[in-house]
Scaffold this active site. Structure first.
Site, PDB file in Angstrom:
ATOM      1  CG  ASP A  38     -89.796  49.563  43.392  1.00 56.63           C
ATOM      2  OD1 ASP A  38     -89.497  48.368  43.522  1.00 56.63           O
ATOM      3  OD2 ASP A  38     -90.328  50.245  44.290  1.00 56.63           O
ATOM      4  CG  ASP A  39     -91.202  45.420  42.224  1.00 55.69           C
ATOM      5  OD1 ASP A  39     -90.114  45.414  42.836  1.00 55.69           O
ATOM      6  OD2 ASP A  39     -92.289  45.126  42.770  1.00 55.69           O
ATOM      7  CB  CYS A  78     -88.053  46.916  47.591  1.00 55.22           C
ATOM      8  SG  CYS A  78     -89.449  46.506  46.547  1.00 55.22           S
ATOM      9  CE  LYS A 134     -89.399  50.803  47.467  1.00 52.59           C
ATOM     10  NZ  LYS A 134     -90.189  49.717  46.844  1.00 52.59           N
ATOM     11  CG  HIS A 136     -88.572  50.090  51.419  1.00 52.63           C
ATOM     12  ND1 HIS A 136     -88.676  49.004  50.571  1.00 52.63           N
ATOM     13  CD2 HIS A 136     -89.256  49.744  52.539  1.00 52.63           C
ATOM     14  CE1 HIS A 136     -89.397  48.064  51.148  1.00 52.63           C
ATOM     15  NE2 HIS A 136     -89.756  48.486  52.346  1.00 52.63           N
ATOM     16  CG  HIS A 230     -93.575  48.521  43.912  1.00 51.06           C
ATOM     17  ND1 HIS A 230     -94.772  48.465  44.575  1.00 51.06           N
ATOM     18  CD2 HIS A 230     -92.713  47.746  44.634  1.00 51.06           C
ATOM     19  CE1 HIS A 230     -94.644  47.679  45.645  1.00 51.06           C
ATOM     20  NE2 HIS A 230     -93.396  47.230  45.699  1.00 51.06           N
ATOM     21  CG  ASP A 288     -86.121  47.402  43.519  1.00 56.84           C
ATOM     22  OD1 ASP A 288     -86.694  47.000  42.490  1.00 56.84           O
ATOM     23  OD2 ASP A 288     -86.721  47.561  44.607  1.00 56.84           O
ATOM     24  CG  ASN A 289     -87.106  43.675  43.228  1.00 61.37           C
ATOM     25  OD1 ASN A 289     -87.169  44.470  44.152  1.00 61.37           O
ATOM     26  ND2 ASN A 289     -88.131  43.473  42.411  1.00 61.37           N
ATOM     27  CE  LYS A 307     -90.863  42.763  45.139  1.00 63.73           C
ATOM     28  NZ  LYS A 307     -91.798  43.891  45.289  1.00 63.73           N
TER      29      LYS A 307
HETATM   30 CA    CA Z   1     -88.591  46.413  44.130  1.00 59.23          CA
END
Ligand code: CA
Length: 473
Positions: A38-39, A78, A134, A136, A230, A288-289, A307
């Site tokens: 994540d990130d 995300c 996660k 989301h 993240h 994810d990004n 991001k």
């Molecule tokens: Ca993310």
């Protein structure tokens, strides 16, 4: 009315689908694992050249398999990116254009039920399915992982979470009164809140290993969605001690969080090895990004932006896949691929048709060399709120935004998007060709179906019942 002929067809159909399921259960339908960071910055894994944060275990995936040098996700933050992964479709087709708010009373705030998830699809193919980490994609009871195709869930529903177990102070969402209270809830094991004693990343790794131990005798699908790295930036001494040489405190903590994730990936890969199922398990790793450079001290070098951007730094991510004995080890694939391809590849592996038309393609014949050319002529992005679009072809990329001049980059020569070549006279036919492609693609999309993270206050005003959650164990 069912005619005799149709009736026979139906029986044959049932018989065939039963046989198909049987053959999958008995044969070597491969296990499928998605490890999602994540990130995580493009440059912050060893296989993309990172020097100050060793990621030996994530790098094993790369050295055992294929690194995508041009691996994209379908959005630059995300929630929408995850909706793309989960459905194999551009999420703007079904209005998932924004980061969902935490809204446990709202059946519309999340992944629409008519969109089949990769887990629902694989469950129909007799896979045991697990989601860890996660989510989301919706906190309303019908939108939760156990209702969206996952036999097993361990993790949290919101867009982020605190990592230290002593900070998980809310019993459940009935105690949440604001968006970021979601970061402090106790974790869910399926539908029950549980006491967690470990650092969150370690807990997710532990559960992932356990899920594999429990289910390795049947085909399984594991979606391991770490929230690392993240924000909030939180790590334990065990991992922080590895990075005393990094002076910047933010990057030191970020490094420690990645190191924890890497350690967990190692435990999982070791487990596949010790159970003798490496050759029967395909493992995807991606973020994810892109990294939010200022928020978590990540690096997307040499990519421009971060991001949230449609420059490469927002959407072009660390991405690799291994499948021992099936994919060539230690190779790079330079054609553009996208996270949406994972579902399509899974569908090809089980020789079944998903309910919805997918935007991704099966990557396996490209990776084996059986198919030449590139999997996608073009890939697309839309940011509805600011009327921004991007299209990426094998060579060129066009970015459009309302009230701004369009930009054109040659990604083969200029992956850092330093030189905007939109006004070069000879490029005008490329510009109009890409503009037409964006127009055609955007015709397939619908407006957002829910308010997003940036509209938190507005949503709360419109939904005074937002936090009136009674039974949310
Ligand atoms: Ca993310």
């Amino acid at each position: 009315m069912i005619t005799g002929r149709n009736h026979l067809g139906l029986i044959l159909c049932i018989a065939f689908s039963f046989m198909a399921k049987l053959s999958i259960a008995q044969s070597s339908a491969p296990n499928i694992i998605i490890i999602l960071a994540d990130d995580l910055g493009y440059a912050d894994v060893g296989f993309n050249g990172c020097k100050d944060i060793p990621t030996p275990h994530i790098d094993r995936i790369a050295s055992n398999g294929v690194v995508f040098s041009r691996g994209y996700v379908s959005y630059a933050v995300c929630g929408p990116s995850r909706a793309g992964i989960m459905t194999g479709r551009y999420q703007d087709r079904f209005g998932f254009s924004k980061n969902p708010l935490l809204a446990p009373n709202d059946p519309e705030m999340g992944l629409p039920l008519e969109q089949q998830t990769i887990a629902e699809f694989l469950k129909e193919q007799q896979y045991v399915t697990g989601a860890i980490g996660k989510w989301h994609l919706g906190a309303y009871p019908t939108l939760r992982p156990n209702k969206r195709g996952f036999d097993f869930f361990f993790g949290f529903l919101s867009g982020g979470h605190r990592y230290l177990p002593e900070e998980l102070t809310l019993q459940d969402l009935s105690e949440a009164k604001s968006q970021f209270d979601g970061y402090r809830t106790k974790l869910l094991r399926n539908e029950k809140r549980v006491e967690e004693k470990e650092y969150l990343t370690d807990a997710f790794s532990r559960e992932a290993v356990h899920f594999v131990e429990e289910n390795y005798k049947t085909p399984f699908f594991l979606y391991l969605a770490y929230n690392a790295p993240h924000t909030p930036l939180e790590a334990t001494g065990k991992y922080l001690d590895r990075f005393k040489q990094i002076k910047d405190e933010k990057r030191r903590t970020y490094a420690a969080m990645i190191s924890a994730m890497d350690y967990g990936v190692g435990l999982l890969m070791d487990k596949l090895q010790s159970l003798g199922i490496e050759n029967n398990t395909i493992v995807f790793f991606l973020s994810d990004n892109g990294g939010p450079i200022h928020a978590n001290a990540s690096s997307n070098a040499p990519l421009r932006g971060e991001k949230g951007d449609f420059y490469e730094g927002g959407i072009h991510v660390p991405f690799a896949v291994q499948w021992k004995g099936h994919l060539p080890a230690g190779t790079r694939y330079d054609g553009p691929v996208i996270s949406l391809d994972i579902f399509a590849t899974a569908a090809a592996l089980v020789s079944a048709e998903p309910r919805n038309t997918l935007d991704g393609v099966n990557l396996l014949p490209y990776l084996s060399g059986e198919k030449k050319g590139v999997p996608h002529d073009d890939l697309f992005w839309r940011n509805f709120a600011v009327e921004k679009f991007a299209v990426v072809g094998p060579t060129y990329k066009r970015i459009d935004q309302k009230d701004k001049a369009a930009q054109l980059f040659n990604l083969k020569k200029d992956i850092s998007e330093k030189i905007d070549i939109s006004s070069v006279v000879n490029n005008q036919s490329i510009m109009s060709d890409l503009e037409n492609k964006i127009k055609r693609w955007s015709g397939l999309l619908i407006p957002p179906k829910f308010l997003g993270l940036l509209e938190d206050q507005e949503y709360s005003q419109q939904h005074p019942e937002r936090w009136m959650v009674k039974d949310n164990k």
